[in-house]
Design a protein around this motif. Structure first.
Motif, mmCIF file in Angstrom:
data_model
loop_
_atom_site.group_PDB
_atom_site.id
_atom_site.type_symbol
_atom_site.label_atom_id
_atom_site.label_comp_id
_atom_site.label_asym_id
_atom_site.label_seq_id
_atom_site.Cartn_x
_atom_site.Cartn_y
_atom_site.Cartn_z
ATOM 1 N N ASP B 184 -21.581 -42.069 -8.416
ATOM 2 C CA ASP B 184 -21.729 -44.287 -8.638
ATOM 3 C C ASP B 184 -20.508 -44.905 -8.377
ATOM 4 O OD1 ASP B 184 -23.263 -46.607 -8.030
ATOM 5 O OD2 ASP B 184 -24.746 -45.406 -9.861
ATOM 6 N N SER B 185 -20.213 -45.390 -7.776
ATOM 7 C CA SER B 185 -19.205 -46.092 -7.491
ATOM 8 C C SER B 185 -17.687 -45.483 -7.692
ATOM 9 C CB SER B 185 -18.569 -47.572 -8.927
ATOM 10 O OG SER B 185 -20.349 -48.277 -8.748
ATOM 11 N N PRO B 186 -16.394 -46.320 -7.143
ATOM 12 C CA PRO B 186 -15.147 -45.416 -7.340
ATOM 13 C C PRO B 186 -14.399 -44.831 -8.299
ATOM 14 C CG PRO B 186 -14.819 -47.636 -5.965
ATOM 15 C CD PRO B 186 -16.644 -47.787 -7.043
ATOM 16 N N GLU B 187 -14.719 -45.795 -8.972
ATOM 17 C CA GLU B 187 -13.862 -45.938 -10.333
ATOM 18 C C GLU B 187 -13.800 -44.158 -11.029
ATOM 19 O OE1 GLU B 187 -16.150 -48.396 -10.340
ATOM 20 O OE2 GLU B 187 -15.233 -49.829 -9.534
ATOM 21 N N MET B 188 -13.032 -43.477 -11.182
ATOM 22 C CA MET B 188 -12.417 -42.355 -12.228
ATOM 23 C C MET B 188 -12.482 -43.035 -13.501
ATOM 24 S SD MET B 188 -13.154 -40.953 -9.552
ATOM 25 C CE MET B 188 -13.164 -39.230 -10.133
ATOM 26 N N ASP B 189 -11.961 -43.543 -14.739
ATOM 27 C CA ASP B 189 -11.405 -43.786 -15.383
ATOM 28 C C ASP B 189 -12.777 -43.509 -16.294
ATOM 29 O OD1 ASP B 189 -12.872 -46.051 -14.771
ATOM 30 O OD2 ASP B 189 -11.702 -47.370 -15.849
ATOM 31 N N GLU B 190 -14.050 -43.330 -15.645
ATOM 32 C CA GLU B 190 -15.011 -42.498 -16.878
ATOM 33 C C GLU B 190 -15.904 -41.445 -16.773
ATOM 34 O OE1 GLU B 190 -16.242 -46.593 -17.652
ATOM 35 O OE2 GLU B 190 -18.504 -46.606 -15.920
ATOM 36 N N ILE B 191 -16.451 -41.169 -17.258
ATOM 37 C CA ILE B 191 -17.567 -40.571 -16.663
ATOM 38 C C ILE B 191 -18.976 -40.835 -17.557
ATOM 39 C CG2 ILE B 191 -18.738 -37.576 -16.985
ATOM 40 C CD1 ILE B 191 -15.794 -37.338 -17.082
ATOM 41 N N THR B 341 -7.899 -39.509 -17.201
ATOM 42 C CA THR B 341 -8.258 -40.204 -18.477
ATOM 43 C C THR B 341 -9.745 -40.641 -18.339
ATOM 44 O OG1 THR B 341 -5.754 -39.794 -18.888
ATOM 45 C CG2 THR B 341 -7.117 -40.025 -20.837
ATOM 46 N N PRO B 342 -10.337 -40.163 -18.482
ATOM 47 C CA PRO B 342 -11.709 -40.704 -18.692
ATOM 48 C C PRO B 342 -12.879 -40.688 -20.056
ATOM 49 C CG PRO B 342 -12.438 -37.850 -18.198
ATOM 50 C CD PRO B 342 -10.702 -38.158 -18.198
ATOM 51 N N ALA B 343 -12.985 -41.634 -20.072
ATOM 52 C CA ALA B 343 -13.872 -42.224 -21.026
ATOM 53 C C ALA B 343 -15.028 -41.585 -20.872
ATOM 54 C CB ALA B 343 -14.062 -43.791 -20.823
ATOM 55 N N HIS B 344 -16.088 -41.510 -22.128
ATOM 56 C CA HIS B 344 -17.140 -40.658 -22.298
ATOM 57 C C HIS B 344 -18.204 -42.599 -22.425
ATOM 58 C CE1 HIS B 344 -14.598 -36.703 -22.504
ATOM 59 N NE2 HIS B 344 -16.021 -37.115 -21.627
ATOM 60 N N VAL B 345 -18.441 -42.693 -21.491
ATOM 61 C CA VAL B 345 -19.728 -44.523 -21.386
ATOM 62 C C VAL B 345 -21.017 -43.435 -21.668
ATOM 63 C CG1 VAL B 345 -17.359 -45.093 -20.978
ATOM 64 C CG2 VAL B 345 -18.560 -44.848 -19.475
ATOM 65 N N ALA B 346 -21.336 -44.980 -21.836
ATOM 66 C CA ALA B 346 -23.192 -45.221 -21.640
ATOM 67 C C ALA B 346 -22.985 -46.052 -21.213
ATOM 68 C CB ALA B 346 -24.371 -45.240 -23.302
ATOM 69 N N SER B 347 -24.261 -46.026 -19.934
ATOM 70 C CA SER B 347 -24.261 -47.201 -18.640
ATOM 71 C C SER B 347 -25.924 -46.900 -18.588
ATOM 72 C CB SER B 347 -23.403 -46.800 -18.053
ATOM 73 O OG SER B 347 -23.564 -48.363 -17.309
#
Lengths: 410, 410
Positions: B184-191, B341-347
């Protein structure tokens, strides 16, 4: 009611010229009804009274008034000269209706009832003024004071009484007018002697907005507005003189997952007392300012503060004509002599303006009955006996205030 | 990150078949871009994904999946069989956009940038899944688990995750799914490893209404609502786990001179914690009830009381996949091995549903960059090097979770 006002009215009612006038109203009743229908079917929405004003201007001209004109604000008017020193009274009815452009204003007649938006408020009165003019002319009635007959604009809603306001603040006759009578709606069960003042605001609360989750903690104009509404609801107001507030319409926000960038509310403040309305107004403004300051204090303003934008959308001055004033006593005597038992009430009408300036002013009825004003189901009854009884009381009031001179037809 | 996950990912990246797959993605990049454009230009508003779903169904079929179908709720899907015992993982992208019917979805290309509403969220991912299928087929890649490729409906806003909710609660594969990956969505800076839960309400406050002046003193639903909003704004919520509320949209009232008969507000409550969301939800409901009771106590109910009508318009369960879970460790290792370098986030994503059910789930990116999602200015960059780097990390993640079998093309 003082005895001399009752006697004065009795003299008028018995005057041969007045009796001729009433006979004329009787004989011409169907013409009056026709005029009501003609005028009702010319739409006259708020701020768009032009077409009806133009038609009424020609009708006033055809009725032989002097100095017939349309003034800068859009009122149409003409003078029926008196015998005196040029002192003037105003007899007015308002041209505008509450109904927006495109409303079907076709009159439907069922027996003696006429159904149409605006037919009673206040189109009937416009036709009744013309009937009065014809009756006075046939009866060769002369009055001491000049009478300025006016079809005025902007009585309803956001029109904010701009027609009569102009008449008294900018109009060419503003220094000559000694009394003001507005004929507004049919009912004869009340005489308006108090002008309920009102101040109306559209208040906008703006903020930076943001995502409901990711930007949580930022100021939200909704909370400031809610705080202001809660505080508004707690303002102590007297029941006498009647003083009220109302949070009426609200809106704002764009998406359920966003802190709104703007919310807004419309507020209506009223009082029969100038001082109370002023007090309420000041308190209301202070509440808004404090609510915004509080929101900016308790949540983050890093992306911007909540700001307040108060826009006045209505300002009707409060005022009143004392019960003992001649104009009230004369109207009351005339109503009673014609079989009515009027209450003396306060309302928000064109009379607010002269009342606020200390000029004697009342609102009287155009006769007959009616109902559902401001709704599409508005109606009036033009049954002749009831209609003439009301018109008789109102014409007697006008002639008493204008000073009926002796003479005329018998 | 455990050592074995990094090693596992290294093995995948070095596997001849995987290298063939990446070469295929490289060679076919313009076809992937063409698919992005084709799919973006098929409008897919909330609750109106039919047209795009039909097109995507045919594309899945053309890509040789088994059991290609559209389910009862509108998801389109097909199975890529594994070599194992029939355990299944899901790889999904959502068909819907936030944009209403009538939005111009024409793609404008400027160099490597594509501009169009929905192009990145989440249309690019739909095309990327097709690219993965072709690459895996060319490279003869086999996985242990079956992979269910899904284009799902209802991810955005009031769609309320209904597509994936159906998949896990009603769908025919609901008991077989062992892991869920949404692209979902392009960005690779977060999981995304946390599912922010939300409850959304449309709350109506109704009362008898009345004239602002003549009926002053009657209950006004606006004051009850304002009191509720003020109290909502005062609820203490923890910053960890992040828990938020928002009074988002408001409306009501009909005329500035009338007490409103109805006012309404839309409210968004969120938390990463099931327990905190539950607590917030209960407090919010109690506030509404108390505010209405208070209004009915302090003003007159002689014409009727203020009543409360709470309508749920959204309910996304909170949940999370533990950081130590294999699915998170594999994705993290794959991202790092590919230079991210992914951040681990909640969404709040489709992954909320499996997370709330205790099924391992994550959201990963479709590669490249992008911005202004949910705005008409939405864009993505399809520049090949960055796009392929992201796709390489995401495909490696999928293959690690699905279990890459030895063999395949070299």
């Amino acid at each position: 009611m003082q005895r001399d006002h009752a006697a004065e009215i009795a003299d008028i009612l018995l005057h041969p010229a007045f009796r001729t006038a009433i006979e004329t109203l009787d004989r011409e009743h169907e013409r009056t009804v026709a005029d009501i229908i003609t005028l009702t079917e010319i739409p006259s929405p708020p701020f768009k009274e032009d077409k009806r004003a133009a038609a009424y201007l020609e009708m006033l001209r055809a009725h032989g008034l002097d100095d017939v004109e349309r003034d800068e604000i859009g009122n149409v008017m003409g003078v029926r000269r008196g015998t005196g020193n040029g002192a003037m009274i105003v007899v007015a009815a308002h041209l505008d209706t509450v109904f927006p452009e495109g409303t079907d204003v076709t009159v439907r007649r069922e027996g003696t009832k006429l159904y149409a938006p605006g037919v009673g408020d206040d189109t009937r009165s416009l036709a009744v003024l013309l009937a009065f003019l014809r009756a006075m002319d046939v009866a060769k009635i002369r009055t001491r004071h000049d009478i300025l007959f006016v079809g005025d604009v902007g009585e309803e809603g956001l029109g904010d009484l701009r027609g009569v306001r102009h008449l008294f603040t900018q109009g060419r006759y503003r220094d000559k007018i000694e009394a003001f009578i507005t004929v507004d709606s049919p009912e004869m069960d009340e005489i308006v002697v108090g002008g309920v003042g009102s101040k109306r605001y559209s208040v906008r609360f703006r903020g930076p907005g943001g995502h409901s989750f990711k930007a949580f903690g930022l100021v939200n104009p909704m909370y400031a507005m809610a705080q202001a509404i809660v505080e508004l609801g707690r303002i102590p107001v007297p029941s006498q003189p009647p003083t009220t507030f109302c949070a009426s319409i609200v809106g704002g926000g764009t998406s359920i997952n966003a802190i709104p960038e703007e919310t807004w509310i419309e507020i209506d403040l009223r009082s029969e007392s100038v001082a109370e309305l002023q007090r309420l107004d000041e308190r209301c403004r202070a509440i808004m300012v404090a609510a915004v300051a509080q929101e900016n204090a308790v949540r983050s303003t890093k992306n911007g503060e909540v700001t307040l934008h108060i826009k006045p959308v209505g300002d009707r001055p409060a005022g009143g004509t004392p019960l003992h004033a001649d104009i009230v006593q004369r109207a009351t005597a005339a109503y009673r002599a014609c079989g009515f038992t009027p209450a003396h009430v306060a309302s928000s009408t064109d009379a607010n303006i002269p009342m606020s300036l200390g000029i004697p002013a009342i609102k009287i009825g155009s006769g007959g009955t009616g109902g559902r004003a401001h709704s599409l189901a508005e109606w009036i009854d033009v049954e002749k006996t009831a209609s003439l009884a009301g018109m008789r009381a109102s014409l007697a009031t006008i002639l008493a205030v204008a000073g009926l001179e002796d003479g005329g037809a018998d």
